[in-house]
Write an enzyme that holds these catalytic residues in place. Structure first.
Site, short mmCIF file in Angstrom:
data_model
loop_
_atom_site.label_atom_id
_atom_site.label_comp_id
_atom_site.label_asym_id
_atom_site.label_seq_id
_atom_site.Cartn_x
_atom_site.Cartn_y
_atom_site.Cartn_z
N ASP A 42 0.86 -1.18 0.00
CA ASP A 42 0.00 0.00 0.00
C ASP A 42 0.90 1.24 0.00
OD1 ASP A 42 -2.21 1.71 0.12
OD2 ASP A 42 -3.26 0.42 1.54
N GLU A 94 -10.61 6.81 4.36
CA GLU A 94 -9.64 6.15 5.23
C GLU A 94 -9.78 6.60 6.69
OE1 GLU A 94 -5.82 5.02 3.46
OE2 GLU A 94 -6.36 6.29 1.77
#
Length: 599
Positions: free
Chosen positions: A285, A491
């Site tokens: 990521d 997020e």
């Protein structure tokens, strides 16, 4: 942006390796030769520096020609909000080193939480096909989608990126992969990536594994469950994705029982690569190696060694790529990381590039530019909106339903913070990372505009975002449509322990629904606290994050289409019950998994 129902992180362009060719015949350049022979030939010609360059993915703003050539960079991404120009057209993206989730005028499909409601793999595959075309229209051959997280706690800020709390629904939704990449041929070897043609893109299943199960839904946190639970809840969609030929898998920031996934060799190599026979590449990521330590980047040499040896093949290191390249090169030359591990990573990356046809067609094609935001794709998104709506309440009593609404009445009220706000409809990961408020973010139809398009021309539609009770009582409205919900987020910024709808939305519900018959439409990335207001509503609709085609909501409110959606997530009474999922011993929902009224 095409919300792959993407919700999607960033998207990137994979470059064909630029090696100096001489006059001799080179196997890797011959598309008639077998894939493994081409890979073996090319990797035999590569230097250590070229191999390590293939493992690096950097931000497009830093990807100058000199950088790409000097460091042999193999991949480029565009982080949230990184664009070549405001409201850039498809041609501008093609001419830039670029990404995609920020593209103006692209079709924005509903976020995954709404698509899971449809329980319609055929629709999801069509969305994958459309998404691939729109992404390719901007010159990009790779998407960071689908997110196949199984969100087990709606307090998680990424819950809207998950199709369902039920892994079976998430598995069914992996049908987007053949939509994006093409149908894998019968008899294909399990685990080998498959991407066909210039109208398809490489997909990326994420975030491996257990990202939807963290304690209290805290993003990037620790998932505390047994191996059996991890494999029965969070792993099944990866089986489905691998069988369908997914090209890449992204690693989760989260931990499993205290061990960071970015250094979990047992799951990244022993299980994913050796047991499941996944032959595509594993990508970190965004700055995922940095986050192995706390604080991030505290011991980067350790992070590089542990992450690469665990099985990460491509590293998303958007800014500090020189530091990463220097450390990895040193570790390889000092036998800290074996060359066999580097060769494995590069073979996987090259395998995907070969099957994508990048060595034969490395340049973007402008002929698909008309696919961006096409009417056909917008109609598909509108259909997805209709099928993602869930009718939770219809009438103060069962024999007196409010919906479908009449189109031919003298005067109606439309109210609420989300009624005329395209940015709020689209949510996070739209144009910019955290999303944005307003109607100039991209092109589309707000819910208010859709209502005005739908009612009889003689019906007077009054819009007042936050009317007081006296205004509502004095205007003799036939009924009201109140559209409220959450502001955009993405997020960690979306982690929310109380899940309350922010003011003035509760006040708007009270002022309107206390004075006139009302239907409340909730725009949200997850179930939210609604029980305190439920009694005052005549009808309640969960519309999730519908995207650019808000017309799909009045299509169903006014009866042109029926409500068909069924909850793919449990709707709780109070946050004190969380986490609570279907099958739990303490299951006592406000609306259970699978609930949905029809009209």
């Amino acid at each position: 942006m095409v919300k792959v129902p993407v919700s999607l992180g960033g998207l990137l362009l994979l470059y064909a390796l630029a090696t100096i060719a001489d006059a001799q015949y080179m196997i890797y350049k011959d598309p008639k030769r077998k894939l493994n022979a081409r890979i073996k030939d090319l990797i035999s010609r590569m230097t250590v520096e070229e191999k390590i360059g293939q493992m690096v993915q950097i931000e497009r703003k830093l990807a100058t020609g000199d950088v790409m050539k000097k460091y042999f960079i193999g991949s480029v991404l565009s982080e949230g909000g990184s664009v070549p120009a405001p409201q850039a057209l498809a041609e501008a993206w093609i001419n830039a080193v670029h990404g995609h989730n920020n593209v103006y005028n692209a079709t924005i499909f509903p976020h995954n939480i709404g698509l899971g409601v449809t329980r319609d793999p055929v629709l999801i595959k069509k969305i994958g096909v459309a998404t691939a075309l729109e992404v390719r229209a901007t010159g990009i051959p790779y998407v960071f989608a689908p997110c196949i997280a199984v969100c087990r706690d709606p307090r998680w800020g990424r819950c809207y990126e998950s199709y369902s709390e039920d892994h079976k629904i998430v598995q069914a939704m992996t049908e987007i992969i053949p939509g994006l990449q093409g149908d894998i041929p019968e008899g294909s070897q399990k685990g080998v990536p498959f991407v066909v043609g210039s109208e398809k893109v490489a997909a990326c299943a994420k975030h491996y594994v257990g990202d939807g199960g963290t304690t209290n839904g805290i993003n990037e946190n620790n998932t505390v469950i047994s191996r059996d639970e991890l494999f029965s809840i969070h792993m099944p969609a990866y089986y489905s994705s691998i069988i369908k030929g997914v090209a890449s898998i992204m690693v989760s920031y989260s931990s499993w029982n205290g061990e960071k996934m970015h250094i979990n060799r047992d799951l990244l190599t022993t299980y994913l690569k050796d047991t499941l026979k996944f032959r595509g590449f594993v990508i970190s990521d965004y700055e995922g190696l940095d986050k192995i330590t706390s604080p991030p980047h505290a011991n980067y040499s350790y992070s590089v060694e542990a992450g690469i040896n665990a099985g990460i093949d491509m590293v998303m290191v958007p800014i500090e790529y020189k530091d990463f390249i220097h450390i990895l090169t040193s570790q390889v030359k000092n036998n800290i990381i074996p060359m066999s591990r580097i060769d494995d990573a590069v073979k996987r990356i090259l395998r995907v590039k070969f099957v994508m046809g990048l060595f034969e067609n490395p340049l973007a094609d402008t002929s698909l530019a008309n696919q961006l935001g096409s009417q056909e794709h917008r109609e598909l998104a509108r259909e997805a909106v209709r099928k993602s709506l869930v009718l939770l309440k219809n009438g103060k009593s069962a024999d007196k339903p409010l919906l479908p609404l009449s189109k031919e009445v003298p005067k109606i009220l439309v109210a609420g913070s989300h009624a005329d706000n395209l940015g709020y409809q689209c949510g996070g990961w739209t144009i910019i990372w955290q999303g944005v408020s307003g109607n100039n973010v991209t092109s589309g139809t707000t819910i208010l505009k859709g209502i005005r398009n739908t009612v009889d021309p003689a019906t007077h539609v009054v819009y007042r975002e936050n009317p007081d009770a006296e205004f509502v009582k004095s205007n003799k409205f036939s009924y009201a449509i109140v559209v409220v919900g959450e502001p955009p987020y993405a997020e960690t910024m979306g982690d929310n322990l109380n899940l309350r709808i922010p003011e003035p939305s509760p006040r708007t519900i009270a002022n309107v629904c206390g004075s006139v018959k009302c239907v409340v439409v909730v725009i949200s990335g997850r179930p939210v606290v609604i029980q305190p207001y439920l009694a005052s509503m005549d009808a309640l609709v969960a519309a999730w994050l519908p995207g650019s085609e808000g017309q799909g909501i009045p299509d169903v409110l006014f009866g042109d289409y029926k409500f068909t959606g069924k909850l793919a997530r449990t709707w709780f009474k109070t946050v004190d019950q969380l986490p609570m999922n279907v099958g739990d011993s303490h299951y006592d929902p406000l609306f259970p998994f699978g609930f949905g009224l029809t009209t």
